[in-house]
Design a protein around this motif. Structure first.
Motif, PDB file in Angstrom:
ATOM      1  N   SER A   1       0.871  -1.179   0.000  1.00  0.00           N
ATOM      2  CA  SER A   1       0.000   0.000   0.000  1.00  0.00           C
ATOM      3  C   SER A   1       0.904   1.224   0.000  1.00  0.00           C
ATOM      4  N   TRP A   2       0.763   2.072  -1.018  1.00  0.00           N
ATOM      5  CA  TRP A   2       1.616   3.261  -1.095  1.00  0.00           C
ATOM      6  C   TRP A   2       1.398   4.150   0.130  1.00  0.00           C
ATOM      7  N   HIS A   3       0.151   4.337   0.547  1.00  0.00           N
ATOM      8  CA  HIS A   3      -0.113   5.185   1.694  1.00  0.00           C
ATOM      9  C   HIS A   3       0.561   4.631   2.944  1.00  0.00           C
ATOM     10  N   LYS A   4       0.416   3.339   3.181  1.00  0.00           N
ATOM     11  CA  LYS A   4       0.973   2.725   4.387  1.00  0.00           C
ATOM     12  C   LYS A   4       2.493   2.827   4.417  1.00  0.00           C
ATOM     13  N   TYR A   5       3.144   2.445   3.326  1.00  0.00           N
ATOM     14  CA  TYR A   5       4.603   2.406   3.345  1.00  0.00           C
ATOM     15  C   TYR A   5       5.226   3.795   3.257  1.00  0.00           C
ATOM     16  N   SER A   6       4.573   4.725   2.578  1.00  0.00           N
ATOM     17  CA  SER A   6       5.079   6.102   2.583  1.00  0.00           C
ATOM     18  C   SER A   6       4.900   6.726   3.961  1.00  0.00           C
ATOM     19  N   TRP A   7       3.772   6.387   4.626  1.00  0.00           N
ATOM     20  CA  TRP A   7       3.554   6.858   5.997  1.00  0.00           C
ATOM     21  C   TRP A   7       4.652   6.321   6.914  1.00  0.00           C
ATOM     22  N   MET A   8       4.987   5.045   6.770  1.00  0.00           N
ATOM     23  CA  MET A   8       6.014   4.444   7.618  1.00  0.00           C
ATOM     24  C   MET A   8       7.384   5.058   7.371  1.00  0.00           C
ATOM     25  N   ALA A   9       7.659   5.405   6.112  1.00  0.00           N
ATOM     26  CA  ALA A   9       8.927   6.068   5.811  1.00  0.00           C
ATOM     27  C   ALA A   9       8.992   7.423   6.502  1.00  0.00           C
ATOM     28  N   GLU A  10       7.881   8.139   6.491  1.00  0.00           N
ATOM     29  CA  GLU A  10       7.833   9.429   7.179  1.00  0.00           C
ATOM     30  C   GLU A  10       7.913   9.241   8.693  1.00  0.00           C
ATOM     31  N   PHE A  11       7.305   8.163   9.193  1.00  0.00           N
ATOM     32  CA  PHE A  11       7.417   7.816  10.610  1.00  0.00           C
ATOM     33  C   PHE A  11       8.889   7.668  11.001  1.00  0.00           C
ATOM     34  N   MET A  12       9.647   6.925  10.209  1.00  0.00           N
ATOM     35  CA  MET A  12      11.068   6.717  10.518  1.00  0.00           C
ATOM     36  C   MET A  12      11.848   8.026  10.453  1.00  0.00           C
ATOM     37  N   SER A  13      11.463   8.927   9.541  1.00  0.00           N
ATOM     38  CA  SER A  13      12.174  10.206   9.437  1.00  0.00           C
ATOM     39  C   SER A  13      11.950  11.075  10.668  1.00  0.00           C
ATOM     40  N   ASN A  14      10.934  10.743  11.480  1.00  0.00           N
ATOM     41  CA  ASN A  14      10.648  11.514  12.692  1.00  0.00           C
ATOM     42  C   ASN A  14      11.275  10.925  13.944  1.00  0.00           C
ATOM     43  N   ILE A  15      12.025   9.843  13.810  1.00  0.00           N
ATOM     44  CA  ILE A  15      12.675   9.249  14.976  1.00  0.00           C
ATOM     45  C   ILE A  15      13.590  10.247  15.700  1.00  0.00           C
ATOM     46  N   PRO A  16      14.316  11.118  14.983  1.00  0.00           N
ATOM     47  CA  PRO A  16      15.135  12.111  15.708  1.00  0.00           C
ATOM     48  C   PRO A  16      14.325  13.072  16.583  1.00  0.00           C
ATOM     49  N   ASN A  17      13.017  13.175  16.338  1.00  0.00           N
ATOM     50  CA  ASN A  17      12.177  14.092  17.112  1.00  0.00           C
ATOM     51  C   ASN A  17      11.500  13.417  18.302  1.00  0.00           C
ATOM     52  N   TYR A  18      11.880  12.170  18.579  1.00  0.00           N
ATOM     53  CA  TYR A  18      11.236  11.389  19.635  1.00  0.00           C
ATOM     54  C   TYR A  18      11.210  12.136  20.973  1.00  0.00           C
ATOM     55  N   LYS A  19      12.329  12.643  21.415  1.00  0.00           N
ATOM     56  CA  LYS A  19      12.397  13.285  22.724  1.00  0.00           C
ATOM     57  C   LYS A  19      11.544  14.553  22.777  1.00  0.00           C
ATOM     58  N   ALA A  20      11.734  15.443  21.805  1.00  0.00           N
ATOM     59  CA  ALA A  20      11.008  16.709  21.813  1.00  0.00           C
ATOM     60  C   ALA A  20       9.506  16.490  21.722  1.00  0.00           C
ATOM     61  N   ASN A  21       9.093  15.539  20.883  1.00  0.00           N
ATOM     62  CA  ASN A  21       7.654  15.299  20.720  1.00  0.00           C
ATOM     63  C   ASN A  21       7.045  14.645  21.949  1.00  0.00           C
ATOM     64  N   THR A  22       7.810  13.786  22.620  1.00  0.00           N
ATOM     65  CA  THR A  22       7.305  13.194  23.854  1.00  0.00           C
ATOM     66  C   THR A  22       7.097  14.260  24.927  1.00  0.00           C
ATOM     67  N   ILE A  23       8.050  15.140  25.095  1.00  0.00           N
ATOM     68  CA  ILE A  23       7.938  16.193  26.104  1.00  0.00           C
ATOM     69  C   ILE A  23       6.757  17.115  25.798  1.00  0.00           C
ATOM     70  N   GLU A  24       6.600  17.486  24.527  1.00  0.00           N
ATOM     71  CA  GLU A  24       5.481  18.351  24.152  1.00  0.00           C
ATOM     72  C   GLU A  24       4.139  17.666  24.403  1.00  0.00           C
ATOM     73  N   THR A  25       4.068  16.370  24.111  1.00  0.00           N
ATOM     74  CA  THR A  25       2.829  15.632  24.323  1.00  0.00           C
ATOM     75  C   THR A  25       2.477  15.573  25.804  1.00  0.00           C
ATOM     76  N   VAL A  26       3.469  15.378  26.655  1.00  0.00           N
ATOM     77  CA  VAL A  26       3.232  15.387  28.106  1.00  0.00           C
ATOM     78  C   VAL A  26       2.640  16.719  28.540  1.00  0.00           C
ATOM     79  N   GLN A  27       3.202  17.790  28.054  1.00  0.00           N
ATOM     80  CA  GLN A  27       2.733  19.118  28.451  1.00  0.00           C
ATOM     81  C   GLN A  27       1.289  19.358  27.999  1.00  0.00           C
TER      82      GLN A  27
END
Length: 414
Positions: free
Chosen positions: A83-109
């Motif tokens: 599925s193009w949508h699924k696998y392109s979404w997953m590729a974008e998911f992996m590109s956001n791994i460097p933002n794990y810490k910042a996004n977790t902190i923002e979500t907590v807030q």
């Protein structure tokens, strides 16, 4: 008048309508169902959990998904069908791994601010939603998992959340019904639980009393931008209808992606299916054996909530399988088995299964705020944390719309 249309009457749509109403806007809500909160907001895990704000964008998530791909009852299941949508979404998911810490902190807030808003709305409007303010207890059956949770705890603390480690004996005092051979846990006293469907119905009724117009059974088919606003076209039992609004807020769950495309925006939501069972406890033994404190089993990815004396909600799993709401027995069975293993005195004879599609963005953050057009706004893509975050993101988008109106960024009718 300043006319705003809200597309979707789930928890994000209802809280958005309420926030706009409190800022003096004339609000109309559209939903294809006959009632509020009939899809993803119908039977979720019930937790309002800042303690579960850790985003999923980690390599460990990818590795687990690959490992579990052939295990039909696994906590995370990916249908390998191309599925193009699924696998392109997953590729974008992996590109956001460097933002794990910042996004977790923002979500907590965001989660911390949302908790007070949710309780405040219910108190102000006088409705009940089976609120249980007993905290949330994360449980671990081995040292490696417990030690990993300690690292997550540091991020939660950076976001302003107090969550502390507890021993097995302390866990037993917190929740006497808890059984099993457990290594340790983490307890967040400030978290709580409630029935999302009851909440959305209660807040929706308050909105209606105060003048919000609801079009239920209305399938929104078209959104057409103009310099002065947006035409919303929908169909209901009376036929095809259209009306003009000064602005719109798209809160349409997994359908938000298609609606956004109509107004020139890319909102890359993928439907991630989650399952739950609601155990109807009709006997005293079951009621006495069920926990009142909300639990989160990190290894099994299962959460629980006590919704009044007679209902026990158990939810979990994530399934990447497209726009498919089929309830699969092999996904429900692990939830039932989990209850029977940890709480053997609870009768699961009457366990009502449910499945819903979580609207998930690849960065694990909700899409909140303005689109490319000054008349279009979003409050969607909250994934598994819509109940936890909705009230806070509703305030943000309502403030965005108020600021835009005050700056004359788009014209209002009347």
């Amino acid at each position: 008048m300043r006319k705003i249309a809200v597309i979707g009457a789930g928890i994000t749509g209802i809280t958005t309508a309420y926030a706009l109403l409190n800022r003096g806007f004339e609000v109309t809500v559209f939903d294809k169902n006959r009632y509020a909160a009939m899809e993803t907001s119908f039977a979720n895990g019930g937790q309002l959990s800042a303690s579960n704000a850790e985003v999923w964008t980690q390599w460990s998530t990818i590795f687990k998904g690959i490992k579990w791909m052939t295990q039909r009852g696994a906590p995370l299941l990916v249908n390998p069908k191309p599925s193009w949508h699924k696998y392109s979404w997953m590729a974008e998911f992996m590109s956001n791994i460097p933002n794990y810490k910042a996004n977790t902190i923002e979500t907590v807030q965001l989660a911390i601010s949302a908790r007070d808003l949710l309780r405040g709305h219910a108190a102000a409007e006088g409705f009940d939603f089976d609120l249980e303010q007993r905290g949330i207890l994360h449980v671990y059956d081995c040292k490696p998992d417990f030690d990993k949770a300690a690292k997550v705890n540091d991020l939660l603390a950076e976001g302003g959340l107090e969550r502390h480690a507890v021993t097995p004996s302390e866990m037993q005092k917190i929740e006497p019904a808890l059984q099993g051979d457990l290594y340790g846990g983490y307890y967040t006293e400030s978290d709580f639980t409630g029935d999302i469907h009851s909440y959305a119905k209660g807040l929706g009724a308050a909105c209606k009393r105060r003048g919000v117009v609801f079009h239920y059974g209305a399938q929104v088919a078209s959104l057409t931008k103009h310099s002065t606003g947006v035409d919303v076209g929908w169909s209901d039992k009376s036929g095809k209808v259209s009306d003009h609004f000064d602005g719109i807020v798209i809160c349409a769950g997994v359908r938000s992606r298609d609606l956004a495309a109509q107004v020139g925006d890319r909102v890359n939501i993928y439907p991630v299916k989650g399952y739950s069972i609601t155990v109807q406890m009709d006997d005293d033994a079951s009621r006495g054996a069920a926990p009142w404190v909300s639990l989160l089993d990190d290894k099994a990815k299962i959460v629980t909530s006590r919704l009044g004396p007679n209902k026990f909600r158990v939810a979990g799993t994530a399934e990447f399988n497209g726009y498919n709401k089929d309830i699969r027995d092999d996904r429900i069975a692990p939830l039932v088995k989990w209850v029977e293993n940890l709480f053997p005195d609870i009768s699961t004879e009457h366990a009502i299964p449910w499945a819903g599609l979580r609207p998930m963005m690849p960065n694990m953050m909700p899409r909140v705020g303005a689109g490319r057009s000054p008349q279009v706004f979003y409050n969607t893509g909250h994934g598994h944390l819509g109940w936890t975050l909705s009230a806070a993101t509703a305030e943000i988008v309502a403030d965005n719309i108020l600021q835009a109106s005050q700056k004359n960024s788009f014209q209002f009718a009347g």
